[in-house]
Write a protein that holds these residues in place. Sequence first.
Motif, PDB file in Angstrom:
ATOM      1  N   LEU A  11      -5.660  20.242  28.954  1.00  0.00           N
ATOM      2  CA  LEU A  11      -6.500  19.514  28.002  1.00  0.00           C
ATOM      3  C   LEU A  11      -6.605  20.381  26.759  1.00  0.00           C
ATOM      4  N   ILE A  12      -6.675  19.740  25.602  1.00  0.00           N
ATOM      5  CA  ILE A  12      -6.763  20.477  24.343  1.00  0.00           C
ATOM      6  C   ILE A  12      -7.756  19.765  23.430  1.00  0.00           C
ATOM      7  N   GLY A  13      -8.521  20.529  22.684  1.00  0.00           N
ATOM      8  CA  GLY A  13      -9.461  19.920  21.750  1.00  0.00           C
ATOM      9  C   GLY A  13     -10.046  20.957  20.810  1.00  0.00           C
ATOM     10  N   ILE A  39       0.866  -1.178   0.000  1.00  0.00           N
ATOM     11  CA  ILE A  39       0.000   0.000   0.000  1.00  0.00           C
ATOM     12  C   ILE A  39       0.899   1.224   0.000  1.00  0.00           C
ATOM     13  N   GLY A  40       0.594   2.195  -0.821  1.00  0.00           N
ATOM     14  CA  GLY A  40       1.392   3.416  -0.897  1.00  0.00           C
ATOM     15  C   GLY A  40       1.283   4.256   0.367  1.00  0.00           C
ATOM     16  N   ASP A  41       2.254   5.101   0.579  1.00  0.00           N
ATOM     17  CA  ASP A  41       2.277   5.975   1.746  1.00  0.00           C
ATOM     18  C   ASP A  41       1.123   6.979   1.705  1.00  0.00           C
ATOM     19  N   MET A  42       0.817   7.543   2.860  1.00  0.00           N
ATOM     20  CA  MET A  42      -0.244   8.546   2.951  1.00  0.00           C
ATOM     21  C   MET A  42       0.245   9.690   3.834  1.00  0.00           C
ATOM     22  N   HIS A  43      -0.160  10.904   3.499  1.00  0.00           N
ATOM     23  CA  HIS A  43       0.197  12.088   4.261  1.00  0.00           C
ATOM     24  C   HIS A  43      -1.080  12.831   4.629  1.00  0.00           C
ATOM     25  N   VAL A  44      -1.169  13.247   5.889  1.00  0.00           N
ATOM     26  CA  VAL A  44      -2.319  14.008   6.365  1.00  0.00           C
ATOM     27  C   VAL A  44      -1.805  15.343   6.892  1.00  0.00           C
ATOM     28  N   ASN A  45      -2.352  16.414   6.382  1.00  0.00           N
ATOM     29  CA  ASN A  45      -2.082  17.753   6.905  1.00  0.00           C
ATOM     30  C   ASN A  45      -3.350  18.196   7.606  1.00  0.00           C
ATOM     31  N   SER A  46      -3.198  18.942   8.675  1.00  0.00           N
ATOM     32  CA  SER A  46      -4.391  19.451   9.342  1.00  0.00           C
ATOM     33  C   SER A  46      -4.171  20.889   9.769  1.00  0.00           C
ATOM     34  N   ILE A  47      -5.230  21.641   9.695  1.00  0.00           N
ATOM     35  CA  ILE A  47      -5.254  23.011  10.193  1.00  0.00           C
ATOM     36  C   ILE A  47      -6.427  23.053  11.158  1.00  0.00           C
ATOM     37  N   THR A  48      -6.112  23.194  12.464  1.00  0.00           N
ATOM     38  CA  THR A  48      -7.149  23.099  13.477  1.00  0.00           C
ATOM     39  C   THR A  48      -7.153  24.308  14.407  1.00  0.00           C
ATOM     40  N   ALA A  49      -8.329  24.615  14.925  1.00  0.00           N
ATOM     41  CA  ALA A  49      -8.499  25.616  15.977  1.00  0.00           C
ATOM     42  C   ALA A  49      -8.875  24.852  17.237  1.00  0.00           C
ATOM     43  N   ASN A  50      -8.136  25.106  18.325  1.00  0.00           N
ATOM     44  CA  ASN A  50      -8.299  24.312  19.539  1.00  0.00           C
ATOM     45  C   ASN A  50      -8.424  25.191  20.778  1.00  0.00           C
ATOM     46  N   LEU A  51      -9.265  24.769  21.697  1.00  0.00           N
ATOM     47  CA  LEU A  51      -9.327  25.385  23.020  1.00  0.00           C
ATOM     48  C   LEU A  51      -8.360  24.636  23.927  1.00  0.00           C
ATOM     49  N   VAL A  52      -7.649  25.383  24.766  1.00  0.00           N
ATOM     50  CA  VAL A  52      -6.709  24.794  25.711  1.00  0.00           C
ATOM     51  C   VAL A  52      -7.178  25.149  27.118  1.00  0.00           C
ATOM     52  N   VAL A  53      -7.333  24.146  27.969  1.00  0.00           N
ATOM     53  CA  VAL A  53      -7.736  24.353  29.357  1.00  0.00           C
ATOM     54  C   VAL A  53      -6.569  23.920  30.240  1.00  0.00           C
ATOM     55  N   PRO A  54      -5.823  24.897  30.788  1.00  0.00           N
ATOM     56  CA  PRO A  54      -4.666  24.559  31.615  1.00  0.00           C
ATOM     57  C   PRO A  54      -5.059  24.339  33.078  1.00  0.00           C
ATOM     58  N   PHE A  55      -4.250  23.547  33.769  1.00  0.00           N
ATOM     59  CA  PHE A  55      -4.402  23.319  35.203  1.00  0.00           C
ATOM     60  C   PHE A  55      -3.089  23.723  35.856  1.00  0.00           C
ATOM     61  N   ARG A  56      -3.136  24.650  36.776  1.00  0.00           N
ATOM     62  CA  ARG A  56      -1.921  25.135  37.424  1.00  0.00           C
ATOM     63  C   ARG A  56      -1.608  24.240  38.618  1.00  0.00           C
TER      64      ARG A  56
END
Length: 180
Positions: free
Chosen positions: A112-114, A87-104
């Motif tokens: 957490l990120i999503g 099977i030939g190789d595959m490449h995935v590019n992504s451009i995402t917007a994510n919320l980050v919830v930090p814990f101090r």
Amino acid sequence: MRHLSFAMAFIVGAFAASAVPAAGQRSIHIGIAGGAVLPVGILSDGYQDGPSGLVTLAVGSQDAPMGLRLDYQYAGFKGKTVAGTRIGDMHVNSITANLVVPFRVGYVKPYLIGGAGFYPLRFAGAAKRENDWGANGGAGIGFELPYTTLGAFLEARYHAVNRSRTSPYHFVPITFGVMF
């Protein structure tokens, strides 16, 4: 070639945004990361682990309850040999917007990120790429590198690409990076 154009536009925009003085508590950081990506589910039937790279623009202060990250990520998968056929190789590019919830918690700062984004897929030898939408979620830890002004992070995220013509693809990039 279009991937490179998107990546370069993202990087130039990130550098331009970082040159603007931060207002109040807001801070802007640019990050670069690399690591490995693991195929999950049906994707692992035909593909092996591969390299992963990430360029990120993070907006939010250390004291804020949430932050925003805009990410460009590359994931490369090496094709397996299945029933005597490679099977030939595959490449995935992504451009995402994510919320980050930090814990101090102290020196190490878990978070957490999503979010959601656009996922162009390219199969080796294919004339066209598939353009699909997807989502991601995961966790990481951030920390300062000793004797520097740089921050570092280690994270793992689960990506689900909702392919329009067939079953969705799932993969997990594990990356280590620095924030400027």
